[in-house]
Design a protein around this motif. Structure first.
Motif, PDB file in Angstrom:
ATOM      1  N   VAL A 123       0.851  -1.183   0.000  1.00  0.00           N
ATOM      2  CA  VAL A 123       0.000   0.000   0.000  1.00  0.00           C
ATOM      3  C   VAL A 123       0.891   1.239   0.000  1.00  0.00           C
ATOM      4  CG1 VAL A 123      -1.939  -1.132   1.175  1.00  0.00           C
ATOM      5  CG2 VAL A 123      -0.164  -0.027   2.532  1.00  0.00           C
ATOM      6  N   ALA A 124       0.337   2.350  -0.438  1.00  0.00           N
ATOM      7  CA  ALA A 124       1.072   3.614  -0.447  1.00  0.00           C
ATOM      8  C   ALA A 124       0.855   4.327   0.880  1.00  0.00           C
ATOM      9  CB  ALA A 124       0.594   4.490  -1.594  1.00  0.00           C
ATOM     10  N   VAL A 125       1.942   4.582   1.599  1.00  0.00           N
ATOM     11  CA  VAL A 125       1.880   5.300   2.866  1.00  0.00           C
ATOM     12  C   VAL A 125       2.461   6.686   2.634  1.00  0.00           C
ATOM     13  CG1 VAL A 125       2.644   5.351   5.275  1.00  0.00           C
ATOM     14  CG2 VAL A 125       2.132   3.153   4.170  1.00  0.00           C
ATOM     15  N   SER A 126       1.725   7.720   3.024  1.00  0.00           N
ATOM     16  CA  SER A 126       2.221   9.084   2.858  1.00  0.00           C
ATOM     17  C   SER A 126       1.956   9.889   4.128  1.00  0.00           C
ATOM     18  CB  SER A 126       1.577   9.759   1.646  1.00  0.00           C
ATOM     19  OG  SER A 126       0.178   9.774   1.777  1.00  0.00           O
ATOM     20  N   VAL A 127       2.741  10.932   4.297  1.00  0.00           N
ATOM     21  CA  VAL A 127       2.632  11.804   5.463  1.00  0.00           C
ATOM     22  C   VAL A 127       2.436  13.220   4.959  1.00  0.00           C
ATOM     23  CG1 VAL A 127       3.809  12.669   7.506  1.00  0.00           C
ATOM     24  CG2 VAL A 127       4.153  10.300   6.778  1.00  0.00           C
ATOM     25  N   GLU A 128       1.442  13.897   5.515  1.00  0.00           N
ATOM     26  CA  GLU A 128       1.173  15.267   5.088  1.00  0.00           C
ATOM     27  C   GLU A 128       1.730  16.248   6.103  1.00  0.00           C
ATOM     28  OE1 GLU A 128      -2.817  17.586   4.982  1.00  0.00           O
ATOM     29  OE2 GLU A 128      -2.577  16.524   3.069  1.00  0.00           O
ATOM     30  N   LEU A 129       2.657  17.060   5.641  1.00  0.00           N
ATOM     31  CA  LEU A 129       3.282  18.071   6.476  1.00  0.00           C
ATOM     32  C   LEU A 129       2.354  19.261   6.684  1.00  0.00           C
ATOM     33  CD1 LEU A 129       5.904  18.969   7.874  1.00  0.00           C
ATOM     34  CD2 LEU A 129       6.624  19.918   5.699  1.00  0.00           C
ATOM     35  N   GLY A 130       1.587  19.600   5.677  1.00  0.00           N
ATOM     36  CA  GLY A 130       0.653  20.717   5.750  1.00  0.00           C
ATOM     37  C   GLY A 130       0.103  21.028   4.380  1.00  0.00           C
ATOM     38  N   LEU A 184       1.463  15.257  12.486  1.00  0.00           N
ATOM     39  CA  LEU A 184       1.318  15.124  11.035  1.00  0.00           C
ATOM     40  C   LEU A 184       0.307  14.032  10.716  1.00  0.00           C
ATOM     41  CD1 LEU A 184       5.102  15.223  10.116  1.00  0.00           C
ATOM     42  CD2 LEU A 184       3.503  17.131  10.317  1.00  0.00           C
ATOM     43  N   ASP A 185      -0.436  14.206   9.637  1.00  0.00           N
ATOM     44  CA  ASP A 185      -1.419  13.211   9.213  1.00  0.00           C
ATOM     45  C   ASP A 185      -0.740  12.114   8.409  1.00  0.00           C
ATOM     46  OD1 ASP A 185      -3.625  14.580  10.329  1.00  0.00           O
ATOM     47  OD2 ASP A 185      -3.618  15.951   8.626  1.00  0.00           O
ATOM     48  N   ILE A 186      -1.100  10.865   8.702  1.00  0.00           N
ATOM     49  CA  ILE A 186      -0.531   9.700   8.024  1.00  0.00           C
ATOM     50  C   ILE A 186      -1.655   9.025   7.245  1.00  0.00           C
ATOM     51  CG2 ILE A 186       0.655   7.494   8.330  1.00  0.00           C
ATOM     52  CD1 ILE A 186       1.517   8.714  11.140  1.00  0.00           C
ATOM     53  N   TYR A 187      -1.411   8.798   5.966  1.00  0.00           N
ATOM     54  CA  TYR A 187      -2.415   8.226   5.071  1.00  0.00           C
ATOM     55  C   TYR A 187      -1.940   6.894   4.518  1.00  0.00           C
ATOM     56  CZ  TYR A 187      -4.416  12.926   4.998  1.00  0.00           C
ATOM     57  OH  TYR A 187      -4.966  14.116   5.357  1.00  0.00           O
ATOM     58  N   VAL A 188      -2.885   5.983   4.325  1.00  0.00           N
ATOM     59  CA  VAL A 188      -2.639   4.744   3.587  1.00  0.00           C
ATOM     60  C   VAL A 188      -3.619   4.743   2.427  1.00  0.00           C
ATOM     61  CG1 VAL A 188      -2.788   2.231   3.629  1.00  0.00           C
ATOM     62  CG2 VAL A 188      -1.747   3.442   5.538  1.00  0.00           C
ATOM     63  N   ASN A 189      -3.072   4.743   1.219  1.00  0.00           N
ATOM     64  CA  ASN A 189      -3.891   4.808   0.002  1.00  0.00           C
ATOM     65  C   ASN A 189      -4.902   5.949   0.057  1.00  0.00           C
ATOM     66  OD1 ASN A 189      -2.492   2.688  -1.064  1.00  0.00           O
ATOM     67  ND2 ASN A 189      -4.103   1.188  -0.758  1.00  0.00           N
ATOM     68  N   GLY A 190      -4.479   7.092   0.574  1.00  0.00           N
ATOM     69  CA  GLY A 190      -5.322   8.284   0.594  1.00  0.00           C
ATOM     70  C   GLY A 190      -6.280   8.381   1.764  1.00  0.00           C
ATOM     71  N   THR A 191      -6.309   7.400   2.638  1.00  0.00           N
ATOM     72  CA  THR A 191      -7.198   7.417   3.801  1.00  0.00           C
ATOM     73  C   THR A 191      -6.384   7.684   5.063  1.00  0.00           C
ATOM     74  OG1 THR A 191      -8.701   5.827   2.765  1.00  0.00           O
ATOM     75  CG2 THR A 191      -8.841   6.051   5.150  1.00  0.00           C
ATOM     76  N   ALA A 192      -6.813   8.672   5.848  1.00  0.00           N
ATOM     77  CA  ALA A 192      -6.120   8.997   7.096  1.00  0.00           C
ATOM     78  C   ALA A 192      -6.275   7.842   8.078  1.00  0.00           C
ATOM     79  CB  ALA A 192      -6.679  10.278   7.693  1.00  0.00           C
ATOM     80  N   ILE A 193      -5.140   7.335   8.566  1.00  0.00           N
ATOM     81  CA  ILE A 193      -5.189   6.211   9.506  1.00  0.00           C
ATOM     82  C   ILE A 193      -4.568   6.543  10.857  1.00  0.00           C
ATOM     83  CG2 ILE A 193      -5.210   4.458   7.701  1.00  0.00           C
ATOM     84  CD1 ILE A 193      -2.101   4.215   9.150  1.00  0.00           C
ATOM     85  N   ALA A 194      -3.765   7.611  10.898  1.00  0.00           N
ATOM     86  CA  ALA A 194      -3.068   7.918  12.151  1.00  0.00           C
ATOM     87  C   ALA A 194      -2.491   9.324  12.084  1.00  0.00           C
ATOM     88  CB  ALA A 194      -1.946   6.910  12.393  1.00  0.00           C
ATOM     89  N   ARG A 195      -1.925   9.751  13.221  1.00  0.00           N
ATOM     90  CA  ARG A 195      -1.166  11.002  13.289  1.00  0.00           C
ATOM     91  C   ARG A 195       0.141  10.688  13.986  1.00  0.00           C
ATOM     92  NH1 ARG A 195      -4.612  15.795  15.328  1.00  0.00           N
ATOM     93  NH2 ARG A 195      -3.125  16.916  14.067  1.00  0.00           N
ATOM     94  N   GLY A 196       1.179  11.439  13.652  1.00  0.00           N
ATOM     95  CA  GLY A 196       2.471  11.146  14.236  1.00  0.00           C
ATOM     96  C   GLY A 196       3.392  12.345  14.230  1.00  0.00           C
ATOM     97  N   GLU A 197       4.625  12.078  14.669  1.00  0.00           N
ATOM     98  CA  GLU A 197       5.635  13.129  14.731  1.00  0.00           C
ATOM     99  C   GLU A 197       6.904  12.647  14.045  1.00  0.00           C
ATOM    100  OE1 GLU A 197       5.879  13.782  18.915  1.00  0.00           O
ATOM    101  OE2 GLU A 197       6.956  11.934  19.304  1.00  0.00           O
TER     102      GLU A 197
END
Length: 89
Positions: A16-23, A51-64
């Protein structure tokens, strides 16, 4: 619970594609076209916000962001399900 987890064994190797959104920010295309080296783009997030963490475009968690050796890494602080439960309380 373990029966449910074992039932998912056949999909554990699916990538799956995991991405993190900085802002985020919005700006006119004119401003985007004017961006160059050393340009600064303000984002809608504060320095101390998770920061928001997404898997395939769906928010699944937040992190640092943390460093691990000479690389960036991410520490999961909050799972999406935990956040929903906290909002309902």
């Amino acid at each position: 619970m373990t029966d449910k987890l074992q039932a998912l064994d056949f999909i554990r190797d699916v990538e799956v594609a995991v991405s993190v959104e900085l802002g985020r920010t919005r700006m006119p295309l004119r401003q985007v076209l004017e961006l160059g080296l050393d340009a600064v783009v303000p984002l809608d997030r504060q320095v101390d916000e998770l920061l928001d963490i997404y898997v395939n475009g769906t928010a699944i968690a937040r992190g640092e962001v943390i460093t691990e050796g000479d690389r960036f890494a991410l520490r999961i602080v909050e799972l999406a399900g935990d956040r929903r439960q906290g909002e309902a309380a």
